[in-house]
Scaffold this motif. Structure first.
Motif, PDB file in Angstrom:
ATOM      1  N   PHE A 122      20.476 -22.144  18.148  1.00  0.00           N
ATOM      2  CA  PHE A 122      21.070 -21.128  18.917  1.00  0.00           C
ATOM      3  C   PHE A 122      19.681 -20.223  19.177  1.00  0.00           C
ATOM      4  O   PHE A 122      19.400 -19.639  18.468  1.00  0.00           O
ATOM      5  N   PRO A 123      19.308 -20.187  20.676  1.00  0.00           N
ATOM      6  CA  PRO A 123      18.084 -19.283  20.771  1.00  0.00           C
ATOM      7  C   PRO A 123      17.998 -17.757  20.261  1.00  0.00           C
ATOM      8  O   PRO A 123      17.245 -17.266  19.902  1.00  0.00           O
ATOM      9  N   GLN A 124      19.160 -17.063  20.582  1.00  0.00           N
ATOM     10  CA  GLN A 124      19.370 -15.768  20.382  1.00  0.00           C
ATOM     11  C   GLN A 124      20.371 -15.672  19.057  1.00  0.00           C
ATOM     12  O   GLN A 124      21.306 -16.387  18.835  1.00  0.00           O
ATOM     13  N   PHE A 125      19.557 -14.769  18.267  1.00  0.00           N
ATOM     14  CA  PHE A 125      20.527 -14.307  17.025  1.00  0.00           C
ATOM     15  C   PHE A 125      21.683 -13.518  17.156  1.00  0.00           C
ATOM     16  O   PHE A 125      21.631 -12.426  17.999  1.00  0.00           O
ATOM     17  N   THR A 126      22.673 -13.998  16.357  1.00  0.00           N
ATOM     18  CA  THR A 126      23.688 -12.956  16.450  1.00  0.00           C
ATOM     19  C   THR A 126      24.599 -13.355  14.856  1.00  0.00           C
ATOM     20  O   THR A 126      24.480 -14.451  14.642  1.00  0.00           O
ATOM     21  N   GLN A 127      25.090 -12.139  14.597  1.00  0.00           N
ATOM     22  CA  GLN A 127      25.930 -12.404  13.144  1.00  0.00           C
ATOM     23  C   GLN A 127      26.944 -13.512  13.214  1.00  0.00           C
ATOM     24  O   GLN A 127      26.954 -14.107  12.231  1.00  0.00           O
ATOM     25  N   SER A 128      27.641 -13.824  14.315  1.00  0.00           N
ATOM     26  CA  SER A 128      28.738 -14.601  14.412  1.00  0.00           C
ATOM     27  C   SER A 128      28.371 -15.907  13.936  1.00  0.00           C
ATOM     28  O   SER A 128      29.099 -17.227  13.638  1.00  0.00           O
ATOM     29  N   THR A 129      26.913 -16.416  14.410  1.00  0.00           N
ATOM     30  CA  THR A 129      26.620 -17.630  14.045  1.00  0.00           C
ATOM     31  C   THR A 129      25.746 -17.678  13.003  1.00  0.00           C
ATOM     32  O   THR A 129      25.396 -18.528  11.958  1.00  0.00           O
ATOM     33  N   HIS A 130      24.381 -17.095  13.243  1.00  0.00           N
ATOM     34  CA  HIS A 130      23.325 -16.985  12.331  1.00  0.00           C
ATOM     35  C   HIS A 130      23.605 -16.562  11.011  1.00  0.00           C
ATOM     36  O   HIS A 130      23.390 -17.408   9.981  1.00  0.00           O
ATOM     37  N   GLN A 131      24.347 -15.708  10.830  1.00  0.00           N
ATOM     38  CA  GLN A 131      24.433 -15.034   9.533  1.00  0.00           C
ATOM     39  C   GLN A 131      25.337 -16.035   8.503  1.00  0.00           C
ATOM     40  O   GLN A 131      24.881 -16.258   7.412  1.00  0.00           O
ATOM     41  N   THR A 132      26.210 -16.813   9.183  1.00  0.00           N
ATOM     42  CA  THR A 132      27.158 -17.611   8.422  1.00  0.00           C
ATOM     43  C   THR A 132      26.130 -18.900   7.930  1.00  0.00           C
ATOM     44  O   THR A 132      26.306 -19.300   6.750  1.00  0.00           O
ATOM     45  N   ILE A 133      25.376 -19.347   9.100  1.00  0.00           N
ATOM     46  CA  ILE A 133      24.258 -20.384   8.555  1.00  0.00           C
ATOM     47  C   ILE A 133      23.449 -19.817   7.577  1.00  0.00           C
ATOM     48  O   ILE A 133      23.190 -20.555   6.552  1.00  0.00           O
ATOM     49  N   ILE A 134      22.836 -18.610   7.718  1.00  0.00           N
ATOM     50  CA  ILE A 134      22.234 -18.160   6.798  1.00  0.00           C
ATOM     51  C   ILE A 134      22.488 -18.010   5.293  1.00  0.00           C
ATOM     52  O   ILE A 134      22.297 -18.261   4.176  1.00  0.00           O
ATOM     53  N   ASP A 135      23.968 -17.224   5.213  1.00  0.00           N
ATOM     54  CA  ASP A 135      24.589 -17.314   3.901  1.00  0.00           C
ATOM     55  C   ASP A 135      24.776 -18.730   3.327  1.00  0.00           C
ATOM     56  O   ASP A 135      24.610 -18.670   2.099  1.00  0.00           O
ATOM     57  N   ARG A 136      25.095 -19.790   4.079  1.00  0.00           N
ATOM     58  CA  ARG A 136      25.444 -20.836   3.379  1.00  0.00           C
ATOM     59  C   ARG A 136      24.203 -21.638   3.052  1.00  0.00           C
ATOM     60  O   ARG A 136      24.020 -22.244   2.273  1.00  0.00           O
ATOM     61  N   ALA A 137      23.082 -21.426   3.679  1.00  0.00           N
ATOM     62  CA  ALA A 137      21.833 -22.065   3.385  1.00  0.00           C
ATOM     63  C   ALA A 137      21.336 -21.415   2.078  1.00  0.00           C
ATOM     64  O   ALA A 137      20.844 -21.764   1.117  1.00  0.00           O
ATOM     65  N   LYS A 138      21.394 -20.225   1.905  1.00  0.00           N
ATOM     66  CA  LYS A 138      20.964 -19.493   0.755  1.00  0.00           C
ATOM     67  C   LYS A 138      21.671 -19.912  -0.324  1.00  0.00           C
ATOM     68  O   LYS A 138      21.362 -19.869  -1.655  1.00  0.00           O
ATOM     69  N   ALA A 139      22.946 -20.087  -0.192  1.00  0.00           N
ATOM     70  CA  ALA A 139      23.834 -20.573  -1.267  1.00  0.00           C
ATOM     71  C   ALA A 139      23.520 -22.010  -1.910  1.00  0.00           C
ATOM     72  O   ALA A 139      23.892 -22.452  -3.060  1.00  0.00           O
ATOM     73  N   ALA A 140      22.545 -22.739  -1.408  1.00  0.00           N
ATOM     74  CA  ALA A 140      22.062 -23.901  -1.543  1.00  0.00           C
ATOM     75  C   ALA A 140      21.260 -23.701  -2.939  1.00  0.00           C
ATOM     76  O   ALA A 140      20.907 -24.646  -3.884  1.00  0.00           O
ATOM     77  N   LEU A 141      20.619 -22.502  -2.894  1.00  0.00           N
ATOM     78  CA  LEU A 141      19.561 -22.237  -3.881  1.00  0.00           C
ATOM     79  C   LEU A 141      18.408 -23.224  -4.052  1.00  0.00           C
ATOM     80  O   LEU A 141      17.866 -23.676  -5.226  1.00  0.00           O
ATOM     81  N   VAL A 142      17.826 -23.653  -3.192  1.00  0.00           N
ATOM     82  CA  VAL A 142      16.627 -24.298  -2.761  1.00  0.00           C
ATOM     83  C   VAL A 142      15.850 -23.714  -1.814  1.00  0.00           C
ATOM     84  O   VAL A 142      16.166 -22.742  -1.205  1.00  0.00           O
ATOM     85  N   PRO A 143      14.536 -23.847  -2.102  1.00  0.00           N
ATOM     86  CA  PRO A 143      13.309 -23.149  -1.130  1.00  0.00           C
ATOM     87  C   PRO A 143      13.646 -23.773   0.202  1.00  0.00           C
ATOM     88  O   PRO A 143      13.582 -24.770   0.771  1.00  0.00           O
ATOM     89  N   ILE A 144      13.978 -22.472   0.972  1.00  0.00           N
ATOM     90  CA  ILE A 144      14.102 -22.875   2.723  1.00  0.00           C
ATOM     91  C   ILE A 144      13.256 -21.637   3.343  1.00  0.00           C
ATOM     92  O   ILE A 144      13.034 -20.602   3.012  1.00  0.00           O
ATOM     93  N   THR A 145      13.052 -22.104   4.341  1.00  0.00           N
ATOM     94  CA  THR A 145      12.729 -20.973   5.634  1.00  0.00           C
ATOM     95  C   THR A 145      13.714 -21.169   6.623  1.00  0.00           C
ATOM     96  O   THR A 145      13.948 -22.114   7.321  1.00  0.00           O
ATOM     97  N   ILE A 146      14.274 -19.998   7.125  1.00  0.00           N
ATOM     98  CA  ILE A 146      15.235 -19.969   8.202  1.00  0.00           C
ATOM     99  C   ILE A 146      14.764 -19.412   9.527  1.00  0.00           C
ATOM    100  O   ILE A 146      14.260 -18.410   9.356  1.00  0.00           O
ATOM    101  N   ILE A 147      14.688 -20.161  10.370  1.00  0.00           N
ATOM    102  CA  ILE A 147      14.348 -19.644  11.755  1.00  0.00           C
ATOM    103  C   ILE A 147      15.427 -18.843  12.525  1.00  0.00           C
ATOM    104  O   ILE A 147      16.626 -19.417  12.627  1.00  0.00           O
TER     105      ILE A 147
END
Length: 325
Positions: A122-147
Protein backbone atom coordinates in the motif's frame (compact mmCIF):
# COMPACT_ATOMS: atom_id res chain seq x y z
CA UNK A 1 21.69 -16.89 7.44
CA UNK A 2 19.84 -14.73 4.95
CA UNK A 3 17.48 -11.78 4.70
CA UNK A 4 13.75 -12.28 4.25
CA UNK A 5 11.14 -10.21 2.48
CA UNK A 6 7.43 -10.58 3.22
CA UNK A 7 5.05 -8.88 0.78
CA UNK A 8 1.70 -8.13 2.42
CA UNK A 9 -1.45 -7.36 0.45
CA UNK A 10 -4.65 -7.59 2.51
CA UNK A 11 -8.15 -7.77 1.13
CA UNK A 12 -9.26 -11.19 -0.06
CA UNK A 13 -11.23 -14.10 1.39
CA UNK A 14 -10.02 -17.67 0.96
CA UNK A 15 -12.81 -18.36 -1.56
CA UNK A 16 -15.72 -16.45 -3.14
CA UNK A 17 -18.32 -18.48 -1.27
CA UNK A 18 -20.51 -16.81 1.36
CA UNK A 19 -19.08 -18.63 4.45
CA UNK A 20 -15.49 -17.72 3.50
CA UNK A 21 -16.45 -14.13 2.74
CA UNK A 22 -18.29 -13.91 6.07
CA UNK A 23 -15.20 -15.17 7.91
CA UNK A 24 -13.02 -12.63 6.10
CA UNK A 25 -15.39 -9.73 6.76
CA UNK A 26 -15.82 -10.68 10.42
CA UNK A 27 -12.06 -10.59 10.99
CA UNK A 28 -11.49 -7.46 8.93
CA UNK A 29 -14.38 -5.48 10.43
CA UNK A 30 -13.53 -6.59 13.97
CA UNK A 31 -10.13 -4.91 13.72
CA UNK A 32 -10.20 -1.70 15.76
CA UNK A 33 -7.63 -0.18 13.44
CA UNK A 34 -10.39 -0.37 10.82
CA UNK A 35 -13.50 0.30 12.92
CA UNK A 36 -12.85 2.58 15.89
CA UNK A 37 -16.31 2.27 17.47
CA UNK A 38 -16.50 0.72 20.96
CA UNK A 39 -16.65 -3.07 20.70
CA UNK A 40 -19.72 -3.28 22.94
CA UNK A 41 -21.60 -1.20 20.37
CA UNK A 42 -20.01 -2.42 17.14
CA UNK A 43 -19.88 -6.19 17.61
CA UNK A 44 -23.65 -6.78 18.04
CA UNK A 45 -24.27 -4.55 15.01
CA UNK A 46 -21.62 -6.34 12.98
CA UNK A 47 -22.73 -9.86 13.83
CA UNK A 48 -26.47 -9.25 13.96
CA UNK A 49 -26.99 -6.93 10.99
CA UNK A 50 -23.97 -6.23 8.79
CA UNK A 51 -22.54 -9.74 8.30
CA UNK A 52 -25.89 -11.42 7.54
CA UNK A 53 -26.75 -8.73 4.99
CA UNK A 54 -23.34 -7.99 3.50
CA UNK A 55 -21.67 -11.41 3.30
CA UNK A 56 -23.81 -12.93 0.55
CA UNK A 57 -23.82 -9.70 -1.45
CA UNK A 58 -20.03 -9.35 -1.24
CA UNK A 59 -19.70 -13.02 -2.16
CA UNK A 60 -21.52 -12.40 -5.45
CA UNK A 61 -19.05 -9.61 -6.23
CA UNK A 62 -16.09 -11.86 -5.47
CA UNK A 63 -17.59 -14.58 -7.65
CA UNK A 64 -17.74 -12.13 -10.57
CA UNK A 65 -14.06 -11.22 -10.19
CA UNK A 66 -12.67 -14.66 -9.26
CA UNK A 67 -10.38 -16.30 -11.83
CA UNK A 68 -9.03 -19.79 -12.47
CA UNK A 69 -5.98 -18.66 -10.47
CA UNK A 70 -8.20 -17.59 -7.58
CA UNK A 71 -8.50 -14.08 -6.20
CA UNK A 72 -6.85 -11.59 -8.61
CA UNK A 73 -5.29 -9.77 -5.65
CA UNK A 74 -3.69 -12.97 -4.31
CA UNK A 75 -2.69 -14.20 -7.76
CA UNK A 76 -0.91 -10.95 -8.62
CA UNK A 77 0.75 -10.81 -5.19
CA UNK A 78 1.99 -14.37 -5.66
CA UNK A 79 3.40 -13.42 -9.07
CA UNK A 80 5.04 -10.33 -7.55
CA UNK A 81 6.72 -12.51 -4.94
CA UNK A 82 8.05 -14.87 -7.63
CA UNK A 83 9.42 -12.06 -9.75
CA UNK A 84 10.97 -10.27 -6.78
CA UNK A 85 12.54 -13.56 -5.67
CA UNK A 86 14.12 -13.87 -9.12
CA UNK A 87 15.68 -10.45 -8.58
CA UNK A 88 16.84 -11.25 -5.03
CA UNK A 89 18.16 -14.82 -5.33
CA UNK A 90 19.96 -14.68 -1.99
CA UNK A 91 16.82 -13.63 -0.11
CA UNK A 92 13.80 -15.60 1.08
CA UNK A 93 10.83 -13.81 -0.53
CA UNK A 94 7.29 -14.76 0.48
CA UNK A 95 3.83 -13.22 0.32
CA UNK A 96 1.07 -13.02 2.87
CA UNK A 97 -1.87 -15.28 2.23
CA UNK A 98 -2.16 -18.18 4.60
CA UNK A 99 -0.88 -18.74 7.25
CA UNK A 100 -1.09 -15.44 9.04
CA UNK A 101 1.53 -12.71 9.11
CA UNK A 102 2.85 -13.57 12.58
CA UNK A 103 3.22 -17.27 11.83
CA UNK A 104 4.79 -16.63 8.42
CA UNK A 105 7.47 -14.40 9.93
CA UNK A 106 8.24 -16.98 12.59
CA UNK A 107 8.52 -19.67 9.93
CA UNK A 108 10.89 -17.49 7.90
CA UNK A 109 13.12 -17.07 10.95
CA UNK A 110 13.09 -20.82 11.54
CA UNK A 111 14.03 -21.29 7.87
CA UNK A 112 17.19 -19.23 8.35
CA UNK A 113 16.22 -15.56 8.00
CA UNK A 114 18.13 -13.53 10.57
CA UNK A 115 16.18 -10.42 9.58
CA UNK A 116 13.06 -9.84 7.48
CA UNK A 117 11.79 -6.76 5.65
CA UNK A 118 7.98 -6.48 5.81
CA UNK A 119 6.60 -4.61 2.82
CA UNK A 120 2.89 -3.69 2.87
CA UNK A 121 1.80 -3.25 -0.76
CA UNK A 122 0.00 0.00 0.00
CA UNK A 123 1.90 3.11 -1.18
CA UNK A 124 0.29 5.50 1.33
CA UNK A 125 0.20 4.83 5.07
CA UNK A 126 -3.09 4.60 6.89
CA UNK A 127 -3.98 3.15 10.25
CA UNK A 128 -6.66 0.87 8.81
CA UNK A 129 -4.14 -1.14 6.76
CA UNK A 130 -0.59 -0.51 7.91
CA UNK A 131 -1.15 -0.44 11.65
CA UNK A 132 -2.78 -3.85 11.59
CA UNK A 133 0.16 -5.21 9.57
CA UNK A 134 2.65 -3.58 11.94
CA UNK A 135 0.88 -4.95 15.03
CA UNK A 136 0.79 -8.49 13.65
CA UNK A 137 4.38 -8.33 12.41
CA UNK A 138 5.66 -7.16 15.78
CA UNK A 139 3.77 -9.98 17.49
CA UNK A 140 6.07 -12.46 15.75
CA UNK A 141 8.90 -11.30 18.05
CA UNK A 142 11.55 -11.68 15.35
CA UNK A 143 13.94 -9.06 13.92
CA UNK A 144 12.10 -7.07 11.25
CA UNK A 145 12.11 -3.80 9.35
CA UNK A 146 8.67 -2.57 8.29
CA UNK A 147 8.29 -0.29 5.29
CA UNK A 148 5.57 2.15 6.31
CA UNK A 149 5.00 3.81 2.92
CA UNK A 150 6.60 4.26 -0.48
CA UNK A 151 4.44 6.90 -2.17
CA UNK A 152 7.38 9.31 -1.92
CA UNK A 153 9.79 7.17 -3.94
CA UNK A 154 10.64 8.80 -7.26
CA UNK A 155 10.77 5.45 -9.07
CA UNK A 156 7.25 4.56 -7.94
CA UNK A 157 5.91 7.96 -8.99
CA UNK A 158 7.68 7.69 -12.35
CA UNK A 159 6.25 4.20 -13.01
CA UNK A 160 2.76 5.46 -12.18
CA UNK A 161 3.25 8.55 -14.35
CA UNK A 162 4.36 6.43 -17.31
CA UNK A 163 1.24 4.25 -17.07
CA UNK A 164 -0.97 7.34 -16.92
CA UNK A 165 0.80 9.04 -19.81
CA UNK A 166 0.45 5.97 -22.03
CA UNK A 167 -3.27 5.68 -21.27
CA UNK A 168 -3.87 9.41 -21.72
CA UNK A 169 -2.13 9.41 -25.11
CA UNK A 170 -4.25 6.47 -26.29
CA UNK A 171 -7.56 8.32 -25.83
CA UNK A 172 -9.20 11.72 -26.03
CA UNK A 173 -10.17 12.46 -22.43
CA UNK A 174 -11.84 15.39 -20.75
CA UNK A 175 -10.61 14.55 -17.26
CA UNK A 176 -8.16 12.43 -15.28
CA UNK A 177 -9.40 11.31 -11.85
CA UNK A 178 -7.05 10.07 -9.14
CA UNK A 179 -9.36 7.80 -7.11
CA UNK A 180 -7.91 6.69 -3.77
CA UNK A 181 -9.41 4.24 -1.32
CA UNK A 182 -11.30 6.24 1.26
CA UNK A 183 -10.95 6.22 5.04
CA UNK A 184 -13.17 7.79 7.73
CA UNK A 185 -12.67 11.53 8.11
CA UNK A 186 -12.30 10.95 11.86
CA UNK A 187 -9.05 9.05 11.28
CA UNK A 188 -7.54 12.05 9.52
CA UNK A 189 -8.84 14.34 12.25
CA UNK A 190 -7.00 12.13 14.77
CA UNK A 191 -3.70 12.47 12.92
CA UNK A 192 -3.69 9.78 10.21
CA UNK A 193 -1.33 11.05 7.45
CA UNK A 194 -3.16 9.24 4.63
CA UNK A 195 -4.86 12.23 2.99
CA UNK A 196 -1.64 14.24 3.06
CA UNK A 197 0.21 11.36 1.43
CA UNK A 198 -2.48 10.96 -1.23
CA UNK A 199 -2.16 14.67 -2.05
CA UNK A 200 1.62 14.29 -2.27
CA UNK A 201 1.25 11.26 -4.56
CA UNK A 202 -0.98 13.19 -6.95
CA UNK A 203 1.35 16.21 -6.93
CA UNK A 204 4.42 14.03 -7.57
CA UNK A 205 2.79 12.25 -10.50
CA UNK A 206 1.41 15.48 -11.96
CA UNK A 207 4.92 16.93 -12.03
CA UNK A 208 5.89 13.96 -14.23
CA UNK A 209 2.94 14.26 -16.63
CA UNK A 210 3.25 17.83 -17.98
CA UNK A 211 1.27 16.91 -21.10
CA UNK A 212 -1.93 16.62 -19.01
CA UNK A 213 -3.42 20.05 -18.19
CA UNK A 214 -3.78 20.56 -14.46
CA UNK A 215 -7.34 21.81 -14.86
CA UNK A 216 -8.28 18.38 -16.20
CA UNK A 217 -7.00 16.56 -13.11
CA UNK A 218 -9.09 15.92 -10.00
CA UNK A 219 -8.98 13.71 -6.90
CA UNK A 220 -11.64 11.61 -5.20
CA UNK A 221 -12.05 8.76 -2.69
CA UNK A 222 -13.91 5.51 -3.18
CA UNK A 223 -15.09 2.43 -1.24
CA UNK A 224 -16.96 4.26 1.51
CA UNK A 225 -18.43 1.97 4.16
CA UNK A 226 -20.96 2.81 6.87
CA UNK A 227 -22.83 6.01 7.78
CA UNK A 228 -19.92 8.08 9.16
CA UNK A 229 -18.32 10.79 6.95
CA UNK A 230 -15.32 9.62 4.92
CA UNK A 231 -12.81 11.61 2.93
CA UNK A 232 -14.43 13.66 0.17
CA UNK A 233 -15.20 14.09 -2.62
CA UNK A 234 -16.72 10.64 -3.00
CA UNK A 235 -15.71 9.12 -6.32
CA UNK A 236 -19.24 8.28 -7.42
CA UNK A 237 -20.40 11.84 -6.75
CA UNK A 238 -17.35 13.21 -8.56
CA UNK A 239 -18.19 11.16 -11.66
CA UNK A 240 -21.72 12.60 -11.77
CA UNK A 241 -20.35 16.11 -11.23
CA UNK A 242 -17.91 15.71 -14.12
CA UNK A 243 -20.76 14.76 -16.45
CA UNK A 244 -22.74 17.81 -15.33
CA UNK A 245 -19.71 19.92 -16.28
CA UNK A 246 -19.67 18.38 -19.74
CA UNK A 247 -16.69 16.10 -19.08
CA UNK A 248 -17.99 12.85 -20.50
CA UNK A 249 -14.71 11.11 -21.37
CA UNK A 250 -12.90 10.17 -18.18
CA UNK A 251 -9.63 8.36 -17.44
CA UNK A 252 -9.32 6.99 -13.90
CA UNK A 253 -6.19 5.95 -12.01
CA UNK A 254 -6.32 4.16 -8.64
CA UNK A 255 -2.96 4.74 -6.88
CA UNK A 256 -4.04 3.03 -3.64
CA UNK A 257 -4.12 -0.34 -5.40
CA UNK A 258 -1.01 -1.99 -6.84
CA UNK A 259 -3.00 -4.95 -8.15
CA UNK A 260 -6.47 -5.50 -9.50
CA UNK A 261 -8.94 -6.42 -6.78
CA UNK A 262 -12.62 -6.16 -5.92
CA UNK A 263 -12.39 -2.36 -5.79
CA UNK A 264 -11.01 -2.00 -9.31
CA UNK A 265 -12.77 -4.93 -11.00
CA UNK A 266 -16.23 -4.79 -9.46
CA UNK A 267 -16.61 -1.41 -7.77
CA UNK A 268 -14.99 0.68 -10.52
CA UNK A 269 -15.35 -1.28 -13.75
CA UNK A 270 -18.95 -2.31 -12.96
CA UNK A 271 -20.68 -0.16 -10.34
CA UNK A 272 -18.95 3.20 -10.89
CA UNK A 273 -18.92 2.62 -14.65
CA UNK A 274 -22.69 2.08 -14.57
CA UNK A 275 -23.20 5.24 -12.49
CA UNK A 276 -21.11 7.25 -14.94
CA UNK A 277 -22.93 5.91 -18.00
CA UNK A 278 -26.36 6.36 -16.40
CA UNK A 279 -25.45 9.99 -15.69
CA UNK A 280 -24.70 10.61 -19.37
CA UNK A 281 -20.99 9.82 -19.52
CA UNK A 282 -19.49 8.42 -22.73
CA UNK A 283 -16.04 6.95 -22.00
CA UNK A 284 -14.90 5.51 -18.67
CA UNK A 285 -11.42 3.98 -18.77
CA UNK A 286 -9.22 2.71 -15.91
CA UNK A 287 -5.44 2.84 -15.94
CA UNK A 288 -4.44 -0.72 -14.98
CA UNK A 289 -2.66 -1.11 -11.62
CA UNK A 290 0.96 -2.31 -11.55
CA UNK A 291 -0.21 -5.95 -11.54
CA UNK A 292 3.25 -7.54 -11.11
CA UNK A 293 4.75 -5.64 -14.05
CA UNK A 294 8.49 -6.47 -14.23
CA UNK A 295 9.53 -2.84 -13.69
CA UNK A 296 7.38 -2.60 -10.57
CA UNK A 297 8.78 -5.89 -9.23
CA UNK A 298 12.28 -4.52 -9.77
CA UNK A 299 11.24 -1.43 -7.81
CA UNK A 300 9.99 -3.62 -4.94
CA UNK A 301 13.26 -5.54 -4.89
CA UNK A 302 15.31 -2.32 -4.86
CA UNK A 303 13.04 -0.86 -2.16
CA UNK A 304 13.57 -3.90 0.08
CA UNK A 305 17.35 -3.67 -0.30
CA UNK A 306 17.24 0.05 0.43
CA UNK A 307 15.14 -0.53 3.56
CA UNK A 308 17.43 -3.34 4.72
CA UNK A 309 20.37 -0.93 4.53
CA UNK A 310 18.51 1.78 6.45
CA UNK A 311 18.10 4.02 3.43
CA UNK A 312 14.38 4.87 3.78
CA UNK A 313 14.60 6.97 6.94
CA UNK A 314 11.27 7.58 8.66
CA UNK A 315 9.50 5.47 6.04
CA UNK A 316 10.58 2.39 7.99
CA UNK A 317 10.09 1.04 11.48
CA UNK A 318 12.35 -1.42 13.28
CA UNK A 319 11.07 -4.07 15.64
CA UNK A 320 12.78 -6.74 17.74
CA UNK A 321 16.11 -5.99 16.15
CA UNK A 322 19.11 -7.97 17.29
CA UNK A 323 21.44 -5.96 19.55
CA UNK A 324 24.61 -4.78 17.86
CA UNK A 325 27.99 -5.74 19.31
Amino acid sequence: MKTGLLLVNLGSPASPETPAVKTYLREFLSDQNVIEMPRWFWQPLLRGVILPLRSWRSATFYQHSWTTSGSPLVAYTQLMAKRVQDRLPDWDVRYYGQPRITQTLQEMTQAGCDHTVVLPLFPQFTQSTHQTIIDRAKAALVPITIIKHFYQESTYQQLLAEKISAAWAAGDYDALVFSYHGIPQAMVNHGDPYQEQCNATTAGVMSRTPEIPHDKITMAYQSKFGPAPWLKPYFKNELMQLVELGKRRVLVVTPSFVSDCLETIEEDNVQNYQTFKASGGDVFQLVPPMNAAPAFCQFLADLAVKADKGGLGDATELANAQPTT
